[in-house]
Write an enzyme that holds these catalytic residues in place. Structure first.
Site, PDB file in Angstrom:
ATOM      1  N   LYS A  98      90.284  27.124  75.894  1.00  0.00           N
ATOM      2  CA  LYS A  98      89.276  26.087  75.606  1.00  0.00           C
ATOM      3  C   LYS A  98      87.911  26.723  75.319  1.00  0.00           C
ATOM      4  O   LYS A  98      87.239  26.379  74.345  1.00  0.00           O
ATOM      5  CB  LYS A  98      89.162  25.127  76.792  1.00  0.00           C
ATOM      6  CG  LYS A  98      88.022  24.142  76.638  1.00  0.00           C
ATOM      7  CD  LYS A  98      87.678  23.435  77.928  1.00  0.00           C
ATOM      8  CE  LYS A  98      86.998  24.281  78.947  1.00  0.00           C
ATOM      9  NZ  LYS A  98      85.614  24.012  79.258  1.00  0.00           N
ATOM     10  N   ASN A  99      87.502  27.656  76.178  1.00  0.00           N
ATOM     11  CA  ASN A  99      86.137  28.180  76.028  1.00  0.00           C
ATOM     12  C   ASN A  99      85.971  29.016  74.758  1.00  0.00           C
ATOM     13  O   ASN A  99      84.880  29.093  74.202  1.00  0.00           O
ATOM     14  CB  ASN A  99      85.728  28.983  77.268  1.00  0.00           C
ATOM     15  CG  ASN A  99      85.463  28.051  78.451  1.00  0.00           C
ATOM     16  OD1 ASN A  99      85.387  26.833  78.291  1.00  0.00           O
ATOM     17  ND2 ASN A  99      85.346  28.623  79.634  1.00  0.00           N
ATOM     18  N   CYS A 156      74.919  19.288  86.080  1.00  0.00           N
ATOM     19  CA  CYS A 156      76.278  18.764  86.135  1.00  0.00           C
ATOM     20  C   CYS A 156      76.824  18.989  87.522  1.00  0.00           C
ATOM     21  O   CYS A 156      76.119  19.478  88.395  1.00  0.00           O
ATOM     22  CB  CYS A 156      77.156  19.398  85.057  1.00  0.00           C
ATOM     23  SG  CYS A 156      77.455  21.123  85.336  1.00  0.00           S
ATOM     24  N   ARG A 216      72.334  23.902  85.451  1.00  0.00           N
ATOM     25  CA  ARG A 216      72.822  24.893  84.481  1.00  0.00           C
ATOM     26  C   ARG A 216      71.832  24.976  83.329  1.00  0.00           C
ATOM     27  O   ARG A 216      72.031  24.401  82.271  1.00  0.00           O
ATOM     28  CB  ARG A 216      74.220  24.522  83.982  1.00  0.00           C
ATOM     29  CG  ARG A 216      75.228  24.522  85.100  1.00  0.00           C
ATOM     30  CD  ARG A 216      76.618  24.182  84.614  1.00  0.00           C
ATOM     31  NE  ARG A 216      77.230  25.235  83.827  1.00  0.00           N
ATOM     32  CZ  ARG A 216      78.437  25.126  83.287  1.00  0.00           C
ATOM     33  NH1 ARG A 216      79.136  24.035  83.448  1.00  0.00           N
ATOM     34  NH2 ARG A 216      78.944  26.122  82.582  1.00  0.00           N
ATOM     35  N   ASP A 249      85.817  30.251  87.350  1.00  0.00           N
ATOM     36  CA  ASP A 249      86.627  29.086  86.975  1.00  0.00           C
ATOM     37  C   ASP A 249      87.967  29.045  87.719  1.00  0.00           C
ATOM     38  O   ASP A 249      88.681  28.038  87.644  1.00  0.00           O
ATOM     39  CB  ASP A 249      86.895  29.078  85.465  1.00  0.00           C
ATOM     40  CG  ASP A 249      85.653  28.697  84.676  1.00  0.00           C
ATOM     41  OD1 ASP A 249      84.671  28.227  85.280  1.00  0.00           O
ATOM     42  OD2 ASP A 249      85.651  28.868  83.446  1.00  0.00           O
ATOM     43  N   ARG A 268      89.406  17.158  80.115  1.00  0.00           N
ATOM     44  CA  ARG A 268      88.437  17.817  79.227  1.00  0.00           C
ATOM     45  C   ARG A 268      88.928  19.209  78.857  1.00  0.00           C
ATOM     46  O   ARG A 268      88.677  19.695  77.758  1.00  0.00           O
ATOM     47  CB  ARG A 268      87.093  17.965  79.935  1.00  0.00           C
ATOM     48  CG  ARG A 268      86.325  16.675  80.066  1.00  0.00           C
ATOM     49  CD  ARG A 268      85.030  16.898  80.772  1.00  0.00           C
ATOM     50  NE  ARG A 268      84.289  17.995  80.139  1.00  0.00           N
ATOM     51  CZ  ARG A 268      83.104  18.421  80.530  1.00  0.00           C
ATOM     52  NH1 ARG A 268      82.504  17.848  81.543  1.00  0.00           N
ATOM     53  NH2 ARG A 268      82.514  19.411  79.914  1.00  0.00           N
TER      54      ARG A 268
HETATM   55  C1  UD1 Z   1      80.791  29.760  80.653  1.00  0.00           C
HETATM   56  C2  UD1 Z   1      82.074  28.971  80.706  1.00  0.00           C
HETATM   57  C3  UD1 Z   1      82.348  28.495  82.125  1.00  0.00           C
HETATM   58  C4  UD1 Z   1      82.330  29.674  83.069  1.00  0.00           C
HETATM   59  C5  UD1 Z   1      81.050  30.484  82.909  1.00  0.00           C
HETATM   60  C6  UD1 Z   1      81.033  31.754  83.742  1.00  0.00           C
HETATM   61  C7  UD1 Z   1      82.187  27.949  78.527  1.00  0.00           C
HETATM   62  C8  UD1 Z   1      82.123  26.709  77.721  1.00  0.00           C
HETATM   63  N1  UD1 Z   1      81.949  27.819  79.837  1.00  0.00           N
HETATM   64  O1  UD1 Z   1      79.736  28.874  81.045  1.00  0.00           O
HETATM   65  O2  UD1 Z   1      83.627  27.881  82.129  1.00  0.00           O
HETATM   66  O3  UD1 Z   1      82.403  29.203  84.394  1.00  0.00           O
HETATM   67  O4  UD1 Z   1      80.867  30.865  81.546  1.00  0.00           O
HETATM   68  O5  UD1 Z   1      82.116  32.546  83.424  1.00  0.00           O
HETATM   69  O6  UD1 Z   1      82.496  29.009  78.029  1.00  0.00           O
HETATM   70  N2  UD1 Z   1      72.218  30.719  83.426  1.00  0.00           N
HETATM   71  C9  UD1 Z   1      70.857  30.470  83.474  1.00  0.00           C
HETATM   72  N3  UD1 Z   1      70.202  30.225  82.302  1.00  0.00           N
HETATM   73  C10 UD1 Z   1      70.844  30.219  81.090  1.00  0.00           C
HETATM   74  C11 UD1 Z   1      72.236  30.479  81.044  1.00  0.00           C
HETATM   75  C12 UD1 Z   1      72.903  30.731  82.240  1.00  0.00           C
HETATM   76  O7  UD1 Z   1      70.252  30.469  84.554  1.00  0.00           O
HETATM   77  O8  UD1 Z   1      70.179  30.008  80.062  1.00  0.00           O
HETATM   78  C13 UD1 Z   1      72.935  31.032  84.690  1.00  0.00           C
HETATM   79  C14 UD1 Z   1      73.994  29.970  85.035  1.00  0.00           C
HETATM   80  O9  UD1 Z   1      73.411  28.893  85.741  1.00  0.00           O
HETATM   81  C15 UD1 Z   1      74.962  30.785  85.864  1.00  0.00           C
HETATM   82  C16 UD1 Z   1      74.926  32.171  85.194  1.00  0.00           C
HETATM   83  O10 UD1 Z   1      73.707  32.217  84.467  1.00  0.00           O
HETATM   84  O11 UD1 Z   1      74.499  30.910  87.194  1.00  0.00           O
HETATM   85  C17 UD1 Z   1      76.070  32.455  84.238  1.00  0.00           C
HETATM   86  O12 UD1 Z   1      76.254  31.331  83.391  1.00  0.00           O
HETATM   87  P1  UD1 Z   1      76.939  31.479  81.945  1.00  0.00           P
HETATM   88  O13 UD1 Z   1      77.737  32.732  81.922  1.00  0.00           O
HETATM   89  O14 UD1 Z   1      75.907  31.284  80.921  1.00  0.00           O
HETATM   90  O15 UD1 Z   1      77.932  30.243  81.939  1.00  0.00           O
HETATM   91  P2  UD1 Z   1      78.232  29.273  80.742  1.00  0.00           P
HETATM   92  O16 UD1 Z   1      78.180  30.007  79.450  1.00  0.00           O
HETATM   93  O17 UD1 Z   1      77.445  28.033  80.900  1.00  0.00           O
END
Ligand code: UD1
Length: 429
Positions: A22-23, A118, A123, A306, A397
């Site tokens: 999915k991701n 969420c 996030r 995850d 989802r």
């Molecule tokens: C993606 C995955 C999600 C998975 C996560 C971590 C998708 C659609 N989702 O989420 O399933 O759990 O990677 O492997 O691919 N953060 C910030 N600011 C930002 C971006 C991130 O503070 O601008 C923080 C987040 O809150 C979190 C950490 O960085 O604590 C890592 O998040 P990130 O790797 O970006 O997760 P997603 O890409 O949202």
């Protein structure tokens, strides 16, 4: 609203085909609209509702997106014209923020709603925005939207905070059509990042180093559509591994890349599960009772956040105490629901201490987020009696044909429509 009914207590047995990731799919579908020539034809796209949402977002922006009779997804981005993404669509799913990278690269401007909080905590997208700014975009946050402009995005050297997966992907998308070279340091190394990079390169991009900490993207003038098949979903595969493990099952997972699940496999082996790696498959043979394990979630190649919830669910019945530390998100709200099924779990800040109990009992439970839904289903498969999972739409989802796949493995699982009154009754009980 619908609910999933699980009559637990049967070991899972048989084989199950793992769907596309999915991701990866969410990112690749958006990246496909970067092309101004030809069309992309994507195979192995899973049918969860998040995929439907991202297709809707692209259509709303002017791209042509459709499934053919063979379930292949066609994307033509030539007619992308609109730079404002719809709030109603973007708010459904955080990955829709990838449209920001796409719109900046293709149209030089983007107005994208900021994803809200969420069920797994706050996030933010500040890392993405910092990256766009470093690439020369003027960014303003107004009325809940990110409004960004850049006549021409320019290559830049960007440190990706916390090795964020979303930031790494969004900046790869934006940098593919930027002027000059972008260097992402501390980039995420997840297999989905590599999948997106291979797809971009197939379209004519010049992305090097994906899967390592440093990714270099030399911007090109244009990209063209290609045929591509998405990698298997390591999180879906992991979910079935834990489901098989908790039920003492014997399951063959087909279409899996075992390498993507190295740490979860090691942890399951520590728990007493026998895992046999085949060419493209994994056989999991579980003992009657699992041993406890200690785990800390980490960016890839560490234990994925995850799979934290499915792991915790499986450890509820282990023969001893497990300690699970969550380092990526605030992701323990669902344990209240597991406690209602008789689990003995204490949480303190980012740590859960799970004392294995001899049995779980069925209960009506509420799905709070996607992976929490998987955890509750896993607990339900091992619990005595009839577990009702409310809010199954959240599970759908990201898991394709979830109930069908479990039934194929011999589980007694079916979906039932529930109305609000029923749900109130459940809450009052
Ligand atoms: C993606 C995955 C999600 C998975 C996560 C971590 C998708 C659609 N989702 O989420 O399933 O759990 O990677 O492997 O691919 N953060 C910030 N600011 C930002 C971006 C991130 O503070 O601008 C923080 C987040 O809150 C979190 C950490 O960085 O604590 C890592 O998040 P990130 O790797 O970006 O997760 P997603 O890409 O949202």
């Amino acid at each position: 609203m619908s609910r999933l009914i699980i009559e637990g207590g049967k070991p899972l047995k048989g084989s199950v085909e793992i769907s596309g990731a999915k991701n990866s799919a969410l990112a690749i579908i958006v990246a496909a609209a970067l092309a101004t020539e030809g069309e992309s034809v994507l195979e192995n796209i899973p049918h969860g509702s998040d995929v439907g949402t991202v297709c809707e977002i692209l259509r709303d922006l002017g791209a042509e997106v459709w499934f053919d009779d063979d379930n292949k997804l066609h994307i033509r981005g030539q007619n992308l014209y609109k730079h404002q993404a719809s709030y109603d669509l973007v708010r459904k799913m955080r990955a829709s923020f990838y449209s920001a990278g796409l719109l900046l690269a293709r149209l030089g401007k983007a107005e994208v709603p900021l994803p809200g909080g969420c069920a797994i905590g706050s996030r933010p997208v500040d890392f993405h925005i910092k990256g766009f700014t470093q690439m020369g975009a003027e960014v303003a946050i107004e009325h809940g939207y990110m409004k960004a402009k850049a006549e021409n995005l320019k290559g830049a050297q960007i440190y990706v905070n916390r090795a964020s997966v979303g930031t790494t992907i969004n900046l790869m998308i934006a940098a593919s059509l930027a002027e000059g070279t972008t260097i992402l340091e501390n980039a995420a190394k997840e297999p989905e990042v590599v999948d997106v990079a291979i797809f971009l390169n197939g379209m004519g991009a010049r992305v090097r180093g994906a899967g390592t900490e440093v990714i270099r993207i030399e911007g090109v003038d244009k990209l063209r559509g290609i045929e591509y098949s998405i990698i298997p979903d390591r999180i879906e595969a992991g979910t079935f591994l834990f489901a098989a493990a908790i039920t003492g099952g014997d399951v063959l997972l087909e279409s899996v890349v075992a390498e993507h699940l190295r740490v979860p496999i090691v942890k399951l082996e520590e728990a007493g599960v026998i895992i046999t790696r085949g060419d493209n498959n994994l056989r999991v043979q579980a003992p009657n009772r699992l041993k406890p394990v200690d785990v800390e979630t980490m960016p890839y190649p560490g234990f994925p956040t995850d799979l934290q919830q499915p792991l915790v669910a499986a450890m509820c019945l282990a023969d001893g105490t497990s300690v699970v530390r969550e380092t990526i998100f605030d992701r323990f709200r669902y344990v209240d629901e597991l406690r209602r099924m008789g689990a003995d779990i204490k949480t303190d800040q980012g740590t859960a201490i799970i004392r294995g109990v001899p049995s779980l009992t069925s209960a009506p439970v509420e799905i709070t987020d996607l992976r929490a839904g998987a955890a509750l289903a896993i607990a339900g498969l091992a619990a005595e009696g009839r577990t009702e999972l409310n809010g199954v739409e959240i599970l759908e989802r990201g898991y394709e044909f979830f109930a069908d796949k479990l039934r194929q493995l011999g589980a007694k699982v079916y979906k039932e429509d529930s109305n609000i009154d029923d749900r109130r009754k459940v809450a009052i009980k």
